[in-house]
Design a protein around this motif. Structure first.
Motif, PDB file in Angstrom:
ATOM      1  N   ALA A  10       0.860  -1.187   0.000  1.00  0.00           N
ATOM      2  CA  ALA A  10       0.000   0.000   0.000  1.00  0.00           C
ATOM      3  C   ALA A  10       0.898   1.239   0.000  1.00  0.00           C
ATOM      4  O   ALA A  10       1.983   1.207   0.591  1.00  0.00           O
ATOM      5  N   PRO A  11       0.507   2.328  -0.679  1.00  0.00           N
ATOM      6  CA  PRO A  11       1.347   3.531  -0.711  1.00  0.00           C
ATOM      7  C   PRO A  11       1.616   4.063   0.700  1.00  0.00           C
ATOM      8  O   PRO A  11       0.778   3.949   1.600  1.00  0.00           O
ATOM      9  N   LEU A  12       2.790   4.636   0.880  1.00  0.00           N
ATOM     10  CA  LEU A  12       3.163   5.248   2.151  1.00  0.00           C
ATOM     11  C   LEU A  12       2.868   6.746   2.088  1.00  0.00           C
ATOM     12  O   LEU A  12       3.210   7.407   1.104  1.00  0.00           O
ATOM     13  N   ARG A  13       2.255   7.269   3.123  1.00  0.00           N
ATOM     14  CA  ARG A  13       1.938   8.700   3.158  1.00  0.00           C
ATOM     15  C   ARG A  13       3.164   9.498   3.549  1.00  0.00           C
ATOM     16  O   ARG A  13       3.921   9.121   4.441  1.00  0.00           O
ATOM     17  N   LEU A  14       3.364  10.612   2.876  1.00  0.00           N
ATOM     18  CA  LEU A  14       4.492  11.501   3.160  1.00  0.00           C
ATOM     19  C   LEU A  14       4.083  12.549   4.187  1.00  0.00           C
ATOM     20  O   LEU A  14       2.959  13.080   4.148  1.00  0.00           O
ATOM     21  N   LEU A  54       3.742   8.193   8.965  1.00  0.00           N
ATOM     22  CA  LEU A  54       4.147   9.181   7.963  1.00  0.00           C
ATOM     23  C   LEU A  54       5.634   9.026   7.647  1.00  0.00           C
ATOM     24  O   LEU A  54       6.453   8.831   8.549  1.00  0.00           O
ATOM     25  N   LEU A  55       5.959   9.133   6.373  1.00  0.00           N
ATOM     26  CA  LEU A  55       7.341   8.987   5.913  1.00  0.00           C
ATOM     27  C   LEU A  55       7.957  10.362   5.694  1.00  0.00           C
ATOM     28  O   LEU A  55       7.368  11.219   5.018  1.00  0.00           O
ATOM     29  N   SER A  56       9.128  10.581   6.276  1.00  0.00           N
ATOM     30  CA  SER A  56       9.855  11.831   6.074  1.00  0.00           C
ATOM     31  C   SER A  56      11.267  11.508   5.613  1.00  0.00           C
ATOM     32  O   SER A  56      11.770  10.403   5.825  1.00  0.00           O
ATOM     33  N   VAL A  57      11.904  12.483   4.958  1.00  0.00           N
ATOM     34  CA  VAL A  57      13.239  12.297   4.413  1.00  0.00           C
ATOM     35  C   VAL A  57      14.155  13.365   4.989  1.00  0.00           C
ATOM     36  O   VAL A  57      13.806  14.549   5.024  1.00  0.00           O
ATOM     37  N   GLU A  58      15.319  12.939   5.451  1.00  0.00           N
ATOM     38  CA  GLU A  58      16.284  13.863   6.040  1.00  0.00           C
ATOM     39  C   GLU A  58      17.628  13.695   5.338  1.00  0.00           C
ATOM     40  O   GLU A  58      17.947  12.626   4.813  1.00  0.00           O
TER      41      GLU A  58
END
Length: 219
Positions: A10-14, A54-58
């Motif tokens: 399933a898609p991951l929410r950003l 929630l997916l975050s990018v650092e």
């Protein structure tokens, strides 16, 4: 890699809005809306963090990775991965579910296991998951150096028997060939003639006694 397996279901929410899903470009990859990946200079790392769904990018410098933290993650994850499939000679991509279960068990054991950046798991775990190869090579070398060693192989084994023997070998934490040799040795020394084997000719059963009565042939 664990997030690729999740996004394949399933898609991951950003956290910044939008969703991330998987796509194949010769290999599985995460694909999101334009700008979901921040700019990074050569030598910097993109860290993916999944928190609260929630997916975050650092962006991190490579110096933020700790060898001690890498060692801890390697130890925990490979322990749980190998507990499930001790003698699997596969790649991480072949069993993404097993890897994610190992991560889940690892987080139960140490909730802060992945709170700090670590080396990508396919790089971090590669050598550790192939430890079985080094164990087998070392065991074979020791056997040959001890002398009186013959080549051992199994062919034509029924699938059901192979499955059962493999299950028992896994239970005792050893490869299939080692368990079969152990079982055969155990059985050999539990036979009635184990204490006095004698020449092999004595193992052959005696021929049947001739019949006392004449045979009758029907015409």
């Amino acid at each position: 890699m664990p997030l690729v397996a999740c996004a394949g279901q399933a898609p991951l929410r950003l956290a910044s809005g939008g969703e991330v899903m998987t796509a194949a470009f010769g290999h599985s990859a995460l694909v999101g809306p334009p700008g979901w990946l921040p700019d990074a200079a050569p030598g910097q790392l993109l860290g993916l963090r999944l928190e609260g769904g929630l997916l975050s990018v650092e962006v991190h410098d490579a110096t933020v990775i700790s060898e001690e933290r890498d060692r801890r993650v390697r130890q925990v994850l490979t322990t749980h991965y190998r507990t499930e499939e001790w003698f699997a000679e596969d790649e991480l991509e072949a069993r993404p579910g097993a890897l994610n279960r190992a991560i889940g068990y690892g987080l139960l054991e140490d909730p802060g296991l992945l709170t700090s950046p670590v080396t990508p798991l396919n790089e971090l775990l590669y050598d550790a998951l192939h430890e079985v190869d080094r164990v087998s090579q070392s065991r074979d070398r020791q056997a040959w150096e001890a002398g009186d060693c013959v080549t051992f192989g199994i062919s034509g084994m029924p699938e059901a028997l192979c499955t059962e023997l493999s299950r028992r070998a896994h239970t005792y934490g050893m490869p299939l060939d080692q368990y079969v040799i152990l079982a055969l040795g155990h059985l050999a020394w539990r036979t009635p003639f184990a204490e006095d084997v004698g020449p092999w000719e004595s193992w052959v059963p005696d021929p049947p006694e001739p019949l006392d009565h004449p045979r009758v042939r029907s015409v």
